[in-house]
Scaffold this active site. Sequence first.
Site, PDB file in Angstrom:
ATOM      1  N   TYR A   1       0.864  -1.188   0.000  1.00 39.76           N
ATOM      2  CA  TYR A   1       0.000   0.000   0.000  1.00 39.76           C
ATOM      3  C   TYR A   1       0.894   1.229   0.000  1.00 39.76           C
ATOM      4  O   TYR A   1       1.847   1.308   0.787  1.00 39.76           O
ATOM      5  CB  TYR A   1      -0.892   0.000   1.237  1.00 39.76           C
TER       6      TYR A   1
ATOM      7  N   ASP B   1       9.459   2.807  -0.821  1.00 39.06           N
ATOM      8  CA  ASP B   1       8.443   3.523  -0.054  1.00 39.06           C
ATOM      9  C   ASP B   1       8.695   3.214   1.425  1.00 39.06           C
ATOM     10  O   ASP B   1       8.288   2.172   1.927  1.00 39.06           O
ATOM     11  CB  ASP B   1       7.038   3.079  -0.474  1.00 39.06           C
TER      12      ASP B   1
ATOM     13  N   LYS C   1       4.944   9.475   8.337  1.00 38.66           N
ATOM     14  CA  LYS C   1       4.775   9.002   9.715  1.00 38.66           C
ATOM     15  C   LYS C   1       5.806   9.598  10.688  1.00 38.66           C
ATOM     16  O   LYS C   1       5.718  10.766  11.039  1.00 38.66           O
ATOM     17  CB  LYS C   1       4.764   7.467   9.715  1.00 38.66           C
TER      18      LYS C   1
HETATM   19  P1  KE4 Z   1      -0.629   8.494   4.271  1.00 40.53           P
HETATM   20  O1  KE4 Z   1      -1.182   9.144   3.008  1.00 40.53           O
HETATM   21  O2  KE4 Z   1      -1.682   7.693   5.000  1.00 40.53           O
HETATM   22  O3  KE4 Z   1       0.100   9.490   5.175  1.00 40.53           O
HETATM   23  O4  KE4 Z   1       0.511   7.472   3.832  1.00 40.53           O
HETATM   24  C1  KE4 Z   1       0.186   6.489   2.878  1.00 40.53           C
HETATM   25  C2  KE4 Z   1       1.186   5.343   2.991  1.00 40.53           C
HETATM   26  C3  KE4 Z   1       2.182   5.236   2.050  1.00 40.53           C
HETATM   27  N1  KE4 Z   1       3.104   4.242   2.111  1.00 40.53           N
HETATM   28  C4  KE4 Z   1       3.079   3.341   3.122  1.00 40.53           C
HETATM   29  C5  KE4 Z   1       4.115   2.263   3.148  1.00 40.53           C
HETATM   30  C6  KE4 Z   1       2.080   3.408   4.120  1.00 40.53           C
HETATM   31  O5  KE4 Z   1       2.064   2.489   5.109  1.00 40.53           O
HETATM   32  C7  KE4 Z   1       1.112   4.426   4.072  1.00 40.53           C
HETATM   33  C8  KE4 Z   1      -0.003   4.544   5.088  1.00 40.53           C
HETATM   34  N2  KE4 Z   1      -0.117   3.467   6.016  1.00 40.53           N
HETATM   35  C9  KE4 Z   1      -1.441   3.228   6.557  1.00 40.53           C
HETATM   36  C10 KE4 Z   1      -1.364   2.093   7.592  1.00 40.53           C
HETATM   37  N3  KE4 Z   1      -0.912   0.890   7.079  1.00 40.53           N
HETATM   38  C11 KE4 Z   1      -2.027   4.456   7.138  1.00 40.53           C
HETATM   39  C12 KE4 Z   1      -3.234   4.227   8.004  1.00 40.53           C
HETATM   40  C13 KE4 Z   1      -4.467   4.808   7.373  1.00 40.53           C
HETATM   41  O6  KE4 Z   1      -4.628   4.642   6.133  1.00 40.53           O
HETATM   42  O7  KE4 Z   1      -5.254   5.409   8.120  1.00 40.53           O
END
Ligand code: KE4
Length: 433
Positions: free
Chosen positions: A149, A244, A272
């Site tokens: 993701y 990523d 994060k």
């Molecule tokens: P954000 O757009 O949510 O800040 O980041 C996206 C993203 C991109 N790349 C990786 C490897 C990520 O894990 C994420 C976001 N992770 C999720 C949890 N697995 C965020 C939680 C959520 O979607 O509320």
Amino acid sequence: MPQANPKRQNSQTAFAKAKNLIPGGVNSPARAFHGVGGEPIFISHAAGQFLFDIDGNRYLDYIGSWGPMILGHAHPLVIEAIQKAAEKGTSFGAPTENESRLAELIMHAIPSIERVRLVNSGTEATMSAIRVARGATGREKIVKFSGCYHGHVDSLLVAAGSAAATLGVPDSPGVTQGNSKDTIVLNYNDSDSIVETFRKFPTEIAAIILEPIVGNMGTVLPSPQFLKTLRGETTQHGSILIFDEVMTGFRVAYGGAQNVFGIDPDMTTLGKIVGGGLPLAAYGGKSSIMDNVMPAGKVFQAGTLAGNPLATAAGATTLEILRDDPPYAYLETQASRLGNGLKSAADAAGLPSQMQRMGSMMTLFFNEAPVVDWPTANRSDRKRFAKYFWGLIEEGVYMPCSQFEALFFSRSHRPEDIDSTVDAAHRVLAKLD
Ligand code: KE4
């Protein structure tokens, strides 16, 4: 489905109200508890290793806001930095020195990053990185891996992990053929498929993007051959390798997964932890690539609040603490105890499981076999995970609300917190069928 619990009546009332205001009652699907059933718990505040819900219940927190809170919640120095920044104004729409301070910290931590652009979310970071890779190479195809993701970017919301997988929409409605036609999806850890793909499209692939350690199908580690093939094939064919590290950056090591594996990607995305819990992310890489980004180059990317004063203060303070007083040895010791403890609890209960971990991110899969890619992850027992999750909630332990997520913990978690978590897991798992 867990019954409504009188201990969480205020959460139930708040959720009923929120559902009339916000789609599904949450501002991010990962929080909706669809992976475990029942209703989300509304949080009033957090401190250190604990979350406190609006009914006054306390939980040992193993979500850590899905990764950012490696120092624990409300770290006094981070809070002080945000307060001081806020007193001077919250956003100027003009450059500030703190943006360079954070950029320097990132580049010193991750030497493969020679130029970095600050953005507001991991999604923005990956979206921008893909656009820059396409602009820099003049190519259109991108490769991702099922179960990974990378945020809700149209071209990457294909066979996506995390909440997309949990909620069964790995290919979201609304993502058009036009947006996804240039996205090639392969199986994680399948080195041969990378070689075959480059044989089919030797000069058409702009970039390969991956989670160098996957958190979004649960924790899945790359084989050495997989990373070696990725680096070799992208170099040979002039494609850009994007790590990523939104989740792994500053989590598994101060220098991220690329430091652990000794592999230099061409571009890296971060999020994060880099924002210290405020909305800040980043993408960067070789200057020959990043100098394509406007206004240095012609690839457009922008953001009203990018690099804003509060987030850069929180992020820079967090990284300085991680740099000057690294928690990684402590986290590794406690993570090993937690991982072994959870695994032994599942074994004692006679439940087939896999404990997969890198540093302080890990997943207990209810699965007969090691999880190496999405097809194997998807064979995990979601129902059993849901019972494990809710059993631990009743024990005051808040795990990630999906089998397809990683747990995280912080330097605030004490050894006795790890012990009590393992004890609770033994009690909960012993009762599972
Ligand atoms: P954000 O757009 O949510 O800040 O980041 C996206 C993203 C991109 N790349 C990786 C490897 C990520 O894990 C994420 C976001 N992770 C999720 C949890 N697995 C965020 C939680 C959520 O979607 O509320």
